[in-house]
Write a protein that holds these residues in place. Structure first.
Motif, mmCIF file in Angstrom:
data_model
loop_
_atom_site.group_PDB
_atom_site.id
_atom_site.type_symbol
_atom_site.label_atom_id
_atom_site.label_comp_id
_atom_site.label_asym_id
_atom_site.label_seq_id
_atom_site.Cartn_x
_atom_site.Cartn_y
_atom_site.Cartn_z
ATOM 1 N N THR A 176 0.825 -1.212 0.000
ATOM 2 C CA THR A 176 0.000 0.000 0.000
ATOM 3 C C THR A 176 0.857 1.260 0.000
ATOM 4 O O THR A 176 0.574 2.228 -0.734
ATOM 5 C CB THR A 176 -0.927 -0.009 1.225
ATOM 6 N N ARG A 177 1.917 1.270 0.799
ATOM 7 C CA ARG A 177 2.806 2.429 0.816
ATOM 8 C C ARG A 177 3.424 2.673 -0.557
ATOM 9 O O ARG A 177 3.592 3.827 -0.985
ATOM 10 C CB ARG A 177 3.908 2.220 1.862
ATOM 11 N N HIS A 178 3.767 1.595 -1.237
ATOM 12 C CA HIS A 178 4.334 1.727 -2.584
ATOM 13 C C HIS A 178 3.342 2.412 -3.521
ATOM 14 O O HIS A 178 3.710 3.342 -4.268
ATOM 15 C CB HIS A 178 4.703 0.349 -3.119
ATOM 16 N N LEU A 180 0.825 4.350 -2.708
ATOM 17 C CA LEU A 180 0.660 5.740 -2.278
ATOM 18 C C LEU A 180 1.840 6.588 -2.743
ATOM 19 O O LEU A 180 1.666 7.741 -3.177
ATOM 20 C CB LEU A 180 0.514 5.811 -0.761
ATOM 21 N N ASP A 181 3.037 6.019 -2.676
ATOM 22 C CA ASP A 181 4.233 6.751 -3.117
ATOM 23 C C ASP A 181 4.192 7.043 -4.614
ATOM 24 O O ASP A 181 4.815 8.007 -5.082
ATOM 25 C CB ASP A 181 5.503 5.961 -2.801
ATOM 26 N N GLN A 182 3.443 6.226 -5.358
ATOM 27 C CA GLN A 182 3.300 6.450 -6.796
ATOM 28 C C GLN A 182 2.241 7.500 -7.117
ATOM 29 O O GLN A 182 1.981 7.789 -8.286
ATOM 30 C CB GLN A 182 2.938 5.137 -7.505
ATOM 31 N N GLY A 183 1.622 8.044 -6.075
ATOM 32 C CA GLY A 183 0.656 9.127 -6.262
ATOM 33 C C GLY A 183 -0.792 8.697 -6.306
ATOM 34 O O GLY A 183 -1.677 9.525 -6.542
ATOM 35 N N HIS A 184 -1.075 7.420 -6.056
ATOM 36 C CA HIS A 184 -2.461 6.936 -6.104
ATOM 37 C C HIS A 184 -3.188 7.304 -4.813
ATOM 38 O O HIS A 184 -2.646 7.178 -3.714
ATOM 39 C CB HIS A 184 -2.490 5.425 -6.319
ATOM 40 N N THR A 185 -4.409 7.767 -4.962
ATOM 41 C CA THR A 185 -5.207 8.154 -3.795
ATOM 42 C C THR A 185 -6.463 7.300 -3.640
ATOM 43 O O THR A 185 -7.112 7.340 -2.593
ATOM 44 C CB THR A 185 -5.634 9.627 -3.920
ATOM 45 N N ALA A 213 -0.747 7.373 6.407
ATOM 46 C CA ALA A 213 -0.600 8.424 5.402
ATOM 47 C C ALA A 213 -1.653 9.517 5.544
ATOM 48 O O ALA A 213 -1.731 10.429 4.707
ATOM 49 C CB ALA A 213 -0.675 7.818 4.002
ATOM 50 N N THR A 336 4.682 0.755 -11.902
ATOM 51 C CA THR A 336 5.417 1.986 -12.186
ATOM 52 C C THR A 336 6.084 1.886 -13.544
ATOM 53 O O THR A 336 6.558 0.829 -13.941
ATOM 54 C CB THR A 336 6.487 2.265 -11.123
#
Length: 340
Positions: A176-178, A180-185, A213, A336
């Motif tokens: 999940t953190r990955h 979120l880090d890619q900009g997904h909300t 987050a 990604t």
């Protein structure tokens, strides 16, 4: 904790004495019940139940003084994850000249119980089990009859039963953190039933990472319950495609679900990862070989099996161990366009 006392295995002679019949009569009840009168048969069956008698299909091994067969019950041997785990078990046992019997419970407690009974009848030294439920009372009963028990891919709720597991809460959180880090909300999680420990733990990790987050999991997450195979992935994606606010990233509870999700997204004309990012779990062999290589949470599949087998061969409450492996996120093109 002091070592557990091993109880003597109930013999057919014990049953005969308890029922007041001959050993031959007990044998007939077990093998040729039509030759025994209903009243006598009922008395012998009651004795069998009262003494928890399990017929021994491995008398030759017992006479030789060394039992060399071990059983393993996994949720689904057709899942490549469990295939790899079983391979690890087999390799460790083979090194000590042991034989492995394998069965799939198909997540059915009654099926699990039938295989446990079958393994006991064959006189196995012990069983490694992926439990179908949180309660292990039935496994404790097996252990009291002198059969070793190791929980596989599942933490033990009791100190005296060895277990080998993976930190699936952490695994769900890192996936999940990955994303979120890619900009997904807006995320979706294609998950199995919450009664399955691995599914519940991975969901807990997802919600934990969202909360960390600053996202409300109830608003940022869409959970779809699916079967734990490629068909489940297809069904889950079809449900998401019909949603008015389609998520831009999908986390799948295992790689088989992710496989079905990937092919369904492609059939719908959507690009992975440009339209929808995708992450799986297990990192089985095919994950890196797909047309769009799959980002996945890697579990140490082979090591799970070898360590469980090692604990089984050691045996005994005094040496009970609880091993928890940490998963690893393997980033590839499915989540990604610039894989790490």
């Amino acid at each position: 904790m002091p070592p557990r006392t091993q109880h003597r295995r109930t013999s057919i002679s014990d049953v005969a004495r308890h029922a007041g019949v001959s050993v031959g009569t007990v044998s007939n009840v077990l093998n040729r019940p039509d030759r025994v009168s209903p009243g006598t048969r009922k008395r012998v069956e009651a004795a069998i139940a009262e003494l928890s008698f399990v017929r021994n299909g491995s008398a030759r091994q017992l006479r030789a003084g060394r039992i060399t067969t071990v059983g393993a019950i996994v949720l689904d041997i057709s899942n490549p994850f469990f295939t790899d785990v079983t391979r690890g078990i087999e390799e460790r046992l083979t090194a000590d000249d042991y034989t492995l019997m394998v069965a799939s419970s198909d997540r059915d407690p009654e099926r699990e119980a039938r295989y446990l009974r079958l393994f006991e009848e064959h006189g196995v030294r012990g069983v490694m089990v992926v439990p179908t439920a949180d309660s292990i009372e039935h496994l404790l009963a097996v252990r009291e009859r002198g059969i070793g028990v190791v929980l596989l891919d599942h933490p033990s709720p009791v100190e005296s039963v060895s277990s080998v597991a993976v930190d699936d809460v952490n695994g769900g959180a890192m996936a999940t953190r990955h994303l979120l880090d890619q900009g997904h909300t807006r995320l979706a999680f294609l998950n199995g039933a919450h009664s399955i420990r691995q599914c519940a733990d991975r969901l807990e990790g997802v919600r934990l990472a969202l909360a960390e987050a600053g996202r409300d999991p109830d608003e940022a997450l869409v959970e779809v319950t699916v079967s734990l195979d490629a068909d489940g992935g297809e069904a889950g994606i079809r449900a998401l495609l019909d949603a008015p606010d389609r998520p831009t990233a999908v986390f799948c509870v295992n790689d088989l679900v992710a496989l079905g999700a990937l092919r369904t997204l492609r059939r719908a004309g959507l690009s992975v990862p440009d339209d929808v990012a995708l992450v799986g779990y297990d990192d089985v062999t095919f994950a890196a070989e797909l047309a769009t290589p799959l980002t996945s949470v890697r579990q140490p599949r082979h090591e799970l099996g070898t360590r469980a087998a090692d604990l089984m061969l050691r045996g005994g409450d005094a040496s009970a161990e609880h091993v928890v492996f940490q998963p690893e996120l393997v980033v590839r093109e499915s989540s990604t366009s610039a894989p790490a």
